[in-house]
Design a protein around this motif. Structure first.
Motif, PDB file in Angstrom:
ATOM      1  N   SER A   1       0.840  -1.184   0.000  1.00 13.88           N
ATOM      2  CA  SER A   1       0.000   0.000   0.000  1.00 13.88           C
ATOM      3  C   SER A   1       0.880   1.240   0.000  1.00 13.88           C
ATOM      4  O   SER A   1       1.707   1.415   0.899  1.00 13.88           O
ATOM      5  CB  SER A   1      -0.907   0.016   1.238  1.00 13.88           C
ATOM      6  N   ASP A   2       0.713   2.092  -1.012  1.00 11.48           N
ATOM      7  CA  ASP A   2       1.461   3.351  -1.045  1.00 11.48           C
ATOM      8  C   ASP A   2       1.081   4.243   0.127  1.00 11.48           C
ATOM      9  O   ASP A   2       1.915   4.957   0.670  1.00 11.48           O
ATOM     10  CB  ASP A   2       1.208   4.098  -2.362  1.00 11.48           C
ATOM     11  N   ALA A   3      -0.169   4.213   0.550  1.00  9.41           N
ATOM     12  CA  ALA A   3      -0.652   5.101   1.612  1.00  9.41           C
ATOM     13  C   ALA A   3      -0.250   4.630   3.009  1.00  9.41           C
ATOM     14  O   ALA A   3       0.087   5.431   3.863  1.00  9.41           O
ATOM     15  CB  ALA A   3      -2.171   5.227   1.535  1.00  9.41           C
ATOM     16  N   GLU A   4      -0.309   3.325   3.259  1.00 10.84           N
ATOM     17  CA  GLU A   4      -0.037   2.785   4.592  1.00 10.84           C
ATOM     18  C   GLU A   4       1.391   2.312   4.775  1.00 10.84           C
ATOM     19  O   GLU A   4       1.850   2.159   5.888  1.00 10.84           O
ATOM     20  CB  GLU A   4      -0.924   1.568   4.867  1.00 10.84           C
ATOM     21  N   GLY A   5       2.071   1.996   3.692  1.00 19.27           N
ATOM     22  CA  GLY A   5       3.368   1.332   3.764  1.00 19.27           C
ATOM     23  C   GLY A   5       3.166  -0.164   3.605  1.00 19.27           C
ATOM     24  O   GLY A   5       2.053  -0.676   3.727  1.00 19.27           O
ATOM     25  N   ASP A   6       4.228  -0.862   3.309  1.00 17.07           N
ATOM     26  CA  ASP A   6       4.153  -2.303   3.079  1.00 17.07           C
ATOM     27  C   ASP A   6       4.301  -3.052   4.403  1.00 17.07           C
ATOM     28  O   ASP A   6       5.005  -2.602   5.307  1.00 17.07           O
ATOM     29  CB  ASP A   6       5.244  -2.728   2.105  1.00 17.07           C
ATOM     30  N   THR A   7       3.628  -4.196   4.511  1.00 14.44           N
ATOM     31  CA  THR A   7       3.641  -4.966   5.749  1.00 14.44           C
ATOM     32  C   THR A   7       3.704  -6.459   5.454  1.00 14.44           C
ATOM     33  O   THR A   7       3.337  -6.912   4.376  1.00 14.44           O
ATOM     34  CB  THR A   7       2.366  -4.704   6.582  1.00 14.44           C
ATOM     35  N   ALA A   8       4.165  -7.205   6.454  1.00 18.80           N
ATOM     36  CA  ALA A   8       4.036  -8.659   6.478  1.00 18.80           C
ATOM     37  C   ALA A   8       2.994  -8.948   7.549  1.00 18.80           C
ATOM     38  O   ALA A   8       2.888  -8.207   8.533  1.00 18.80           O
ATOM     39  CB  ALA A   8       5.359  -9.314   6.841  1.00 18.80           C
ATOM     40  N   TYR A   9       2.193  -9.989   7.362  1.00 21.89           N
ATOM     41  CA  TYR A   9       1.147 -10.231   8.351  1.00 21.89           C
ATOM     42  C   TYR A   9       0.763 -11.687   8.458  1.00 21.89           C
ATOM     43  O   TYR A   9       1.091 -12.513   7.606  1.00 21.89           O
ATOM     44  CB  TYR A   9      -0.085  -9.378   8.078  1.00 21.89           C
ATOM     45  N   THR A  10       0.048 -11.974   9.538  1.00 19.48           N
ATOM     46  CA  THR A  10      -0.546 -13.276   9.759  1.00 19.48           C
ATOM     47  C   THR A  10      -1.951 -13.076  10.321  1.00 19.48           C
ATOM     48  O   THR A  10      -2.211 -12.105  11.031  1.00 19.48           O
ATOM     49  CB  THR A  10       0.308 -14.145  10.709  1.00 19.48           C
ATOM     50  N   CYS A  11      -2.858 -13.980   9.956  1.00 18.34           N
ATOM     51  CA  CYS A  11      -4.227 -13.956  10.458  1.00 18.34           C
ATOM     52  C   CYS A  11      -4.587 -15.371  10.911  1.00 18.34           C
ATOM     53  O   CYS A  11      -4.108 -16.346  10.330  1.00 18.34           O
ATOM     54  CB  CYS A  11      -5.221 -13.548   9.376  1.00 18.34           C
ATOM     55  N   ALA A  12      -5.449 -15.469  11.918  1.00 15.62           N
ATOM     56  CA  ALA A  12      -5.908 -16.781  12.379  1.00 15.62           C
ATOM     57  C   ALA A  12      -7.360 -16.663  12.814  1.00 15.62           C
ATOM     58  O   ALA A  12      -7.789 -15.616  13.293  1.00 15.62           O
ATOM     59  CB  ALA A  12      -5.050 -17.269  13.539  1.00 15.62           C
ATOM     60  N   GLY A  13      -8.099 -17.748  12.635  1.00 15.16           N
ATOM     61  CA  GLY A  13      -9.498 -17.778  13.042  1.00 15.16           C
ATOM     62  C   GLY A  13     -10.191 -18.954  12.416  1.00 15.16           C
ATOM     63  O   GLY A  13      -9.582 -20.001  12.200  1.00 15.16           O
ATOM     64  N   GLY A  14     -11.453 -18.760  12.067  1.00 12.15           N
ATOM     65  CA  GLY A  14     -12.192 -19.854  11.471  1.00 12.15           C
ATOM     66  C   GLY A  14     -13.585 -19.435  11.066  1.00 12.15           C
ATOM     67  O   GLY A  14     -13.923 -18.254  11.059  1.00 12.15           O
ATOM     68  N   GLY A  15     -14.391 -20.436  10.736  1.00 18.73           N
ATOM     69  CA  GLY A  15     -15.746 -20.166  10.300  1.00 18.73           C
ATOM     70  C   GLY A  15     -16.420 -21.417   9.800  1.00 18.73           C
ATOM     71  O   GLY A  15     -16.002 -22.529  10.125  1.00 18.73           O
TER      72      GLY A  15
END
Length: 161
Positions: A59-73
């Motif tokens: 993202s040019d506006a937010e900056g670049d990131t590395a991420y992780t998400c966890a959950g379910g459904g």
């Protein structure tokens, strides 16, 4: 009279500054994700799943990131329900937390959802924003245990300070 004019000018300047500060920014974010999905089917045809993903967001506006998400459904013929908690880390080590929600009547492998800010550290502290995202699962690559996903989000709210 001059004192009254100064007060009026100061009041107008304050209101203009406050209004411009309260205006929301809009931006886009694109992510490449690798998803680990474990599914259990119930007797009534419902598929309950756990979901963990790892990715990078650009993202040019937010900056670049590395991420992780966890959950379910769960996924049924009527649609998919998904809830995830995510942690993003930018190049400076500052963190952003998000909640991902998706309760819609579209198929599991393609659709839309909502991301909502849930706090952060450093320049991301006290940010409030929401994103509407759309995604598409890609074919699993030979020899890879995870499923590639492309996510595109349109966001509105506070940018990093």
């Amino acid at each position: 009279m001059i004192s009254g004019q100064k007060t009026l000018i100061a009041t107008i300047a304050f209101v203009a500054f406050t209004a411009s500060s309260a205006m929301c920014a809009e931006w886009e974010r694109t992510s490449g994700v690798f998803a680990q999905i474990k599914t259990i089917s119930t007797a009534d045809g419902t598929k309950v799943f756990s979901y963990t993903n790892y990715g990078t967001a650009i993202s040019d506006a937010e900056g670049d990131t590395a991420y992780t998400c966890a959950g379910g459904g769960e996924a049924t013929d009527a649609g998919t329900t998904l809830k995830l908690a995510c942690e993003y880390i930018d190049a400076d080590g500052d963190k952003v937390y998000e909640m991902v929600e998706r309760t819609v009547g579209d198929g599991f492998a393609k659709g839309r959802g909502r991301l909502t800010s849930a706090g952060g550290t450093g320049k991301h502290a006290n940010r409030k924003y929401e994103c509407i995202y759309k995604f598409n699962y890609l074919p699993k690559l030979e020899g890879m245990p995870d499923v590639p996903v492309i996510v595109r989000a349109k966001c509105r709210g506070d940018l990093p300070s």
